[in-house]
Design a protein around this motif. Structure first.
Motif, mmCIF file in Angstrom:
data_model
loop_
_atom_site.group_PDB
_atom_site.id
_atom_site.type_symbol
_atom_site.label_atom_id
_atom_site.label_comp_id
_atom_site.label_asym_id
_atom_site.label_seq_id
_atom_site.Cartn_x
_atom_site.Cartn_y
_atom_site.Cartn_z
ATOM 1 N N LEU A 131 0.829 -1.198 0.000
ATOM 2 C CA LEU A 131 0.000 0.000 0.000
ATOM 3 C C LEU A 131 0.866 1.253 0.000
ATOM 4 O O LEU A 131 0.639 2.192 -0.772
ATOM 5 N N LEU A 132 1.884 1.283 0.862
ATOM 6 C CA LEU A 132 2.740 2.469 0.963
ATOM 7 C C LEU A 132 3.592 2.650 -0.289
ATOM 8 O O LEU A 132 3.831 3.782 -0.732
ATOM 9 N N MET A 133 4.059 1.558 -0.880
ATOM 10 C CA MET A 133 4.852 1.641 -2.098
ATOM 11 C C MET A 133 4.046 2.286 -3.226
ATOM 12 O O MET A 133 4.509 3.198 -3.920
ATOM 13 N N PHE A 134 2.810 1.822 -3.422
ATOM 14 C CA PHE A 134 1.997 2.375 -4.493
ATOM 15 C C PHE A 134 1.574 3.804 -4.199
ATOM 16 O O PHE A 134 1.400 4.602 -5.124
ATOM 17 N N LEU A 135 1.422 4.137 -2.934
ATOM 18 C CA LEU A 135 1.118 5.515 -2.583
ATOM 19 C C LEU A 135 2.225 6.443 -3.077
ATOM 20 O O LEU A 135 1.974 7.432 -3.763
ATOM 21 N N GLY A 136 3.465 6.114 -2.736
ATOM 22 C CA GLY A 136 4.579 6.963 -3.147
ATOM 23 C C GLY A 136 4.846 6.928 -4.632
ATOM 24 O O GLY A 136 5.131 7.960 -5.251
ATOM 25 N N MET A 137 4.733 5.742 -5.268
ATOM 26 C CA MET A 137 5.070 5.605 -6.678
ATOM 27 C C MET A 137 4.024 6.268 -7.581
ATOM 28 O O MET A 137 4.360 7.022 -8.488
ATOM 29 N N PHE A 138 2.733 5.990 -7.339
ATOM 30 C CA PHE A 138 1.684 6.557 -8.187
ATOM 31 C C PHE A 138 1.684 8.074 -8.127
ATOM 32 O O PHE A 138 1.604 8.762 -9.148
ATOM 33 N N GLY A 139 1.749 8.613 -6.910
ATOM 34 C CA GLY A 139 1.748 10.062 -6.774
ATOM 35 C C GLY A 139 2.936 10.705 -7.450
ATOM 36 O O GLY A 139 2.821 11.772 -8.073
ATOM 37 N N SER A 140 4.097 10.068 -7.388
ATOM 38 C CA SER A 140 5.302 10.622 -7.996
ATOM 39 C C SER A 140 5.226 10.594 -9.514
ATOM 40 O O SER A 140 5.559 11.584 -10.178
ATOM 41 N N ILE A 141 4.811 9.475 -10.089
ATOM 42 C CA ILE A 141 4.694 9.384 -11.546
ATOM 43 C C ILE A 141 3.667 10.391 -12.062
ATOM 44 O O ILE A 141 3.869 11.040 -13.097
ATOM 45 N N PHE A 142 2.559 10.528 -11.337
ATOM 46 C CA PHE A 142 1.507 11.462 -11.735
ATOM 47 C C PHE A 142 2.055 12.881 -11.854
ATOM 48 O O PHE A 142 1.752 13.600 -12.814
ATOM 49 N N LEU A 143 2.879 13.311 -10.903
ATOM 50 C CA LEU A 143 3.409 14.671 -10.920
ATOM 51 C C LEU A 143 4.630 14.807 -11.823
ATOM 52 O O LEU A 143 4.788 15.814 -12.524
ATOM 53 N N LEU A 144 5.506 13.814 -11.835
ATOM 54 C CA LEU A 144 6.725 13.925 -12.641
ATOM 55 C C LEU A 144 6.418 13.934 -14.136
ATOM 56 O O LEU A 144 7.102 14.616 -14.905
ATOM 57 N N SER A 145 5.399 13.196 -14.568
ATOM 58 C CA SER A 145 5.049 13.218 -15.988
ATOM 59 C C SER A 145 4.563 14.609 -16.395
ATOM 60 O O SER A 145 4.859 15.086 -17.500
#
Length: 481
Positions: free
Chosen positions: A274-288
């Motif tokens: 859960l925590l991994m996807f929280l950090g990864m999804f949010g980061s990809i969403f903003l970095l793109s």
């Protein structure tokens, strides 16, 4: 549990079929994001309508995952896999043909239903087809394909939109689904779970609770965290999930037995996921968005420049699966999570309006290696910590928590971004991006700590006697998610 019927096409066919199906379902999480401007130009709609083209899929996918797994265990995993594939493929065609924004949102919601039935059954079907001694490598490949799909959604969506049409982000699923249907019928072996009655009360509680929580998280940044609908969703969802926990502790045949969480392995890896996807999804969403809106790359150019991150699972995840067979999943997963956290922290430190690609590259590579090390061994730990008959339920629960984590990540990190920055200028975007990435890094590091709390596994990935839910669980080799 009934035994699988005789294998029809062997492990190789099962790996191909389940990997492609998983790729389709995982890809549609983020494939729409880079196509939103073109969709709005063609179909109209306000910003809130465009957000629902993403969240409608996430919501139905998350809230029905465990129910899909339960249906497969009850009525046959191959049979329900085919049903989910038909629904997903048909809804993809409907989305491509949608005449308006409302019909597109409806088609996306139905896509999520099909994915929720199909996705959790891919692992149990693969488990039935692959010999125990070879599961680490097979699940490593499965994890690599699915990890690549999640991370490369913006690249594929942007490329198809830029060079062909946004409709093709949905048409892409149709020939794949049509090709997989006869292959699944001819090449996959049928298997069942415990055969226990469907847990209708538990299904309603879990679906309603997850819907409320995810709805609140998705709508919070747009409607405000104190709005009536958002607060109602969060509080009602929390109450329903609490009731679901009580139900799972007391019911005779619950869809998710709470006793599974007595296993430190099962509890720890689900918290880490859960925590991994929280950090990864949010980061990809903003970095793109950062690469396109601040650095000036086109959607395709931005996706290509993220390949050191998004493409790394194809190279490293199979190796991670083999390593998990030899040394256990815990050290591999924890290492991957800490590397992912370090990569996000580095990207936060170098983010600026004029950052060169060479300056970003180390963070992208480190993040990619970390993500690749996580996927296969994490699934290993999920599947090896439960009885064989409960693998479908475990897969559904883990997938649901990952989806909830992804929705939470986009909501939380977007809120931090909005509080500290905005879209007014490149400087304003970077001002919001940095603290959001720092938060993502901290959350993924916390996931690494959760992974370290998982008990050590013996050689071959068998669960320790202390934490095994039942003696049969010790016989299950590592399976990847």
């Amino acid at each position: 549990m009934s035994q699988p019927t005789a294998p029809r096409g062997g492990a190789a066919w099962a790996l191909v079929i389940t990997s492609v199906a998983g790729f389709m379902a995982a890809l549609d999480n983020l494939v729409v994001t880079t196509a939103l401007p073109s969709i709005r130009e063609d179909l109209g709609g306000a910003l809130d309508d465009l957000e629902w083209t993403v969240s409608a899929y996430t919501l139905t996918f998350a809230v029905l995952l465990m129910f899909g797994a339960a249906l497969g265990d009850r009525f046959g995993r191959r049979r329900l896999f085919q049903v989910g594939l038909v629904i997903f493929t048909g809804a993809s065609a409907a989305a491509a043909l949608a005449p308006g924004i409302g019909s597109l949102i409806a088609a996306r919601a139905v896509q999520g239903v099909g994915a929720a039935v199909m996705m959790p059954l891919t692992l149990t079907l693969l488990t039935a087809a692959v010999p125990a001694a070879k599961r680490g490598m097979a699940y490593g490949i499965w994890g690599a394909v699915n990890g690549l799909a999640v991370a490369s959604g913006p690249l594929i969506g942007g490329s198809l939109t830029e060079h062909i049409s946004w409709h093709w982000i949905f048409w892409l699923n149709v020939p794949l689904g049509v090709a997989l249907l006869p292959l699944a019928r001819l090449r996959l072996a049928e298997s069942h779970g415990t055969g226990a009655p469907l847990d209708i009360p538990g299904t309603l509680l879990a679906s309603g609770g997850l819907f409320g929580i995810v709805y609140g998280l998705v709508r919070g940044p747009a409607d405000g965290w104190t709005s009536a609908l958002v607060l109602t969703g969060l509080f009602a969802g929390g109450a329903l999930l609490f009731a679901f926990v009580l139900h799972g502790s007391r019911a005779a045949n619950p869809m998710l037995p709470m006793r599974l969480f007595r296993s430190r392995a099962f509890s720890g890896i689900n918290a880490a996921s859960l925590l991994m996807f929280l950090g990864m999804f949010g980061s990809i969403f903003l970095l793109s968005q950062y690469m396109q809106g601040v650095l000036g790359y086109s959607p395709t150019q931005a996706g290509l420049r993220m390949l050191p991150w998004t493409g790394m699972p194809m190279l490293v995840a199979p190796i991670a699966g083999i390593l998990s067979d030899r040394v256990g999943g815990r050290p591999v997963v924890a290492t991957g999570l800490f590397l992912q956290a370090a990569g996000l922290g580095y990207l936060a430190s170098v983010a600026a309006t004029d950052t060169s690609y060479a300056g970003q590259l180390p963070g992208l590579i480190i993040s990619g290696i970390g993500m690749a090390l996580f996927f296969a061994p994490a699934s290993n730990l999920v599947m090896s910590s439960v009885r064989p008959a409960e693998q479908g339920i475990a897969s559904g629960a883990n997938n649901a928590l990952r989806e909830v984590g992804g929705a939470l990540g986009i909501a939380v990190m977007s809120s931090i971004f909005s509080a500290r920055g905005g879209y007014e200028s490149g400087e304003a975007f970077v001002d919001g991006l940095r603290p959001a990435l720092v938060t993502g890094s901290a959350v993924v590091a916390l996931a690494g700590v959760a992974a370290l709390l998982i008990p050590a596994l013996r050689t071959g990935g068998r669960t320790t006697a202390e934490d095994a839910p039942a003696p049969e669980a010790a016989l299950v080799q590592n399976a990847s998610h």
